[in-house]
Write a protein that holds these residues in place. Structure first.
Motif, PDB file in Angstrom:
ATOM      1  N   TYR B  35       0.849  -1.186   0.000  1.00 45.27           N
ATOM      2  CA  TYR B  35       0.000   0.000   0.000  1.00 45.27           C
ATOM      3  C   TYR B  35       0.891   1.245   0.000  1.00 45.27           C
ATOM      4  CZ  TYR B  35      -3.904  -2.888   1.796  1.00 45.27           C
ATOM      5  OH  TYR B  35      -4.884  -3.824   1.964  1.00 45.27           O
ATOM      6  N   GLN B  37       0.530   5.364   1.384  1.00 50.40           N
ATOM      7  CA  GLN B  37      -0.288   6.243   2.207  1.00 50.40           C
ATOM      8  C   GLN B  37       0.146   7.677   1.982  1.00 50.40           C
ATOM      9  OE1 GLN B  37       0.081   5.975   6.554  1.00 50.40           O
ATOM     10  NE2 GLN B  37      -2.121   6.289   6.711  1.00 50.40           N
ATOM     11  N   GLY B  40      -4.234  12.595   3.826  1.00 49.13           N
ATOM     12  CA  GLY B  40      -5.627  12.780   3.460  1.00 49.13           C
ATOM     13  C   GLY B  40      -6.183  11.752   2.489  1.00 49.13           C
ATOM     14  N   MET B  41      -5.371  10.758   2.119  1.00 52.76           N
ATOM     15  CA  MET B  41      -5.816   9.783   1.110  1.00 52.76           C
ATOM     16  C   MET B  41      -6.046   8.404   1.699  1.00 52.76           C
ATOM     17  SD  MET B  41      -6.104  11.359  -1.732  1.00 52.76           S
ATOM     18  CE  MET B  41      -6.129  10.022  -2.924  1.00 52.76           C
ATOM     19  N   GLY B  42      -5.696   8.197   2.940  1.00 49.36           N
ATOM     20  CA  GLY B  42      -5.814   6.852   3.482  1.00 49.36           C
ATOM     21  C   GLY B  42      -4.805   5.916   2.843  1.00 49.36           C
ATOM     22  N   LEU B  43      -5.114   4.643   2.843  1.00 53.03           N
ATOM     23  CA  LEU B  43      -4.231   3.618   2.286  1.00 53.03           C
ATOM     24  C   LEU B  43      -4.777   3.151   0.949  1.00 53.03           C
ATOM     25  CD1 LEU B  43      -3.906   1.911   5.661  1.00 53.03           C
ATOM     26  CD2 LEU B  43      -1.886   2.337   4.281  1.00 53.03           C
ATOM     27  N   LEU B  45      -4.111   0.459  -2.326  1.00 52.42           N
ATOM     28  CA  LEU B  45      -3.438  -0.779  -2.682  1.00 52.42           C
ATOM     29  C   LEU B  45      -2.691  -0.626  -4.004  1.00 52.42           C
ATOM     30  CD1 LEU B  45      -3.032  -3.783  -1.903  1.00 52.42           C
ATOM     31  CD2 LEU B  45      -5.071  -4.279  -3.278  1.00 52.42           C
ATOM     32  N   PHE B  90       3.515   0.859   2.909  1.00 49.37           N
ATOM     33  CA  PHE B  90       3.261  -0.174   3.908  1.00 49.37           C
ATOM     34  C   PHE B  90       3.061  -1.515   3.226  1.00 49.37           C
ATOM     35  CE2 PHE B  90       3.033   2.136   7.781  1.00 49.37           C
ATOM     36  CZ  PHE B  90       2.588   3.401   7.443  1.00 49.37           C
TER      37      PHE B  90
END
Lengths: 113, 113
Positions: B35, B37, B40-43, B45, B90
């Motif tokens: 992932y 990150q 403001g975008m989150g995770l 894939l 991540f």
């Protein structure tokens, strides 16, 4: 593609207060997960929910899988300074690439001692 | 158990340089994920693998390649880094796809200048 709306975006609370946050989706999920991320670390799983209506607790944390399967809620009772972090919801369906997690954008929690 | 580990923790690249991020897990998990990150975008894939020798594209695969030559390792490569690839990366693993629960590594902070 599927999207999750997570709210609020951020929260500033006093130690001892209760916290509520939620995630909503335009489509149905079979599983909801809640993660916490502390600065400089990877997300850590807090609670997993597997069926509609399920209510699950982990210490002071309680999460619910919405009846419509399109939403989930996380509550933290009696917040303490170590609750600080970013909380992410994630939804999942089974089968093929749909089995992958879809993450919300996170709720940043700040706790004043 | 170390869980999921990632190397390096930090890296600075110049535009056009290449590099490989390494993820290792010691939980005998079948499935592994990369992932990114962004604020403001989150995770999101990038790529995932459902087993040794297999890989598949996620939501944002462009500019990245992956390989899963051994069950315990999942490599993420950037052939020609661009500033848009500045992010925190991540790795995660799960027992099976979608996982129900995915376990995350501590992250790699990459800056491309």
């Amino acid at each position: 593609g599927q999207q999750l709306n997570q709210s609020p975006q951020s929260m500033f609370i006093q130690e001892g207060e209760d916290v509520s946050m939620n995630c909503t989706s335009s489509s149905i999920f079979n599983t909801w997960l809640w993660y916490k991320q502390e600065p400089g670390e990877g997300p850590v799983l807090l609670i997993a929910l597997y069926k509609a209506g399920e209510l699950t607790s982990n210490g002071r944390l309680t999460a619910q899988f919405g009846i419509t399967r399109k939403d989930s809620f996380l509550n933290i009772s009696a917040s303490i300074p170590s609750d600080v972090g970013i909380y992410f919801c994630a939804g999942q369906n089974y089968g093929g690439s749909q089995g992958n997690l879809i993450f919300g954008k996170g709720t940043k929690l700040s706790v004043k001692p | 158990n170390a869980g999921v580990t990632q190397t390096p923790k930090f890296r600075v690249l110049k535009t056009g340089q290449s590099m490989t991020l390494l993820c290792a897990q010691d939980m005998n998990h079948e499935y592994m994920y990369w992932y990114r990150q962004d604020p403001g975008m989150g995770l999101r894939l990038i790529h995932y693998s459902v087993g040794e020798g297999t890989t598949a594209k996620g939501e944002v695969p462009d500019g990245y390649n992956v390989s899963r030559l051994k069950k315990q390792n999942f490599l993420l490569g950037l052939e020609s880094a661009a500033p848009s690839q500045t992010s925190v990366y991540f790795c995660a693993s799960s027992y099976r796809q979608g996982a129900r629960e995915q376990y995350f590594g501590p992250g790699t902070r990459l800056t491309v200048t």
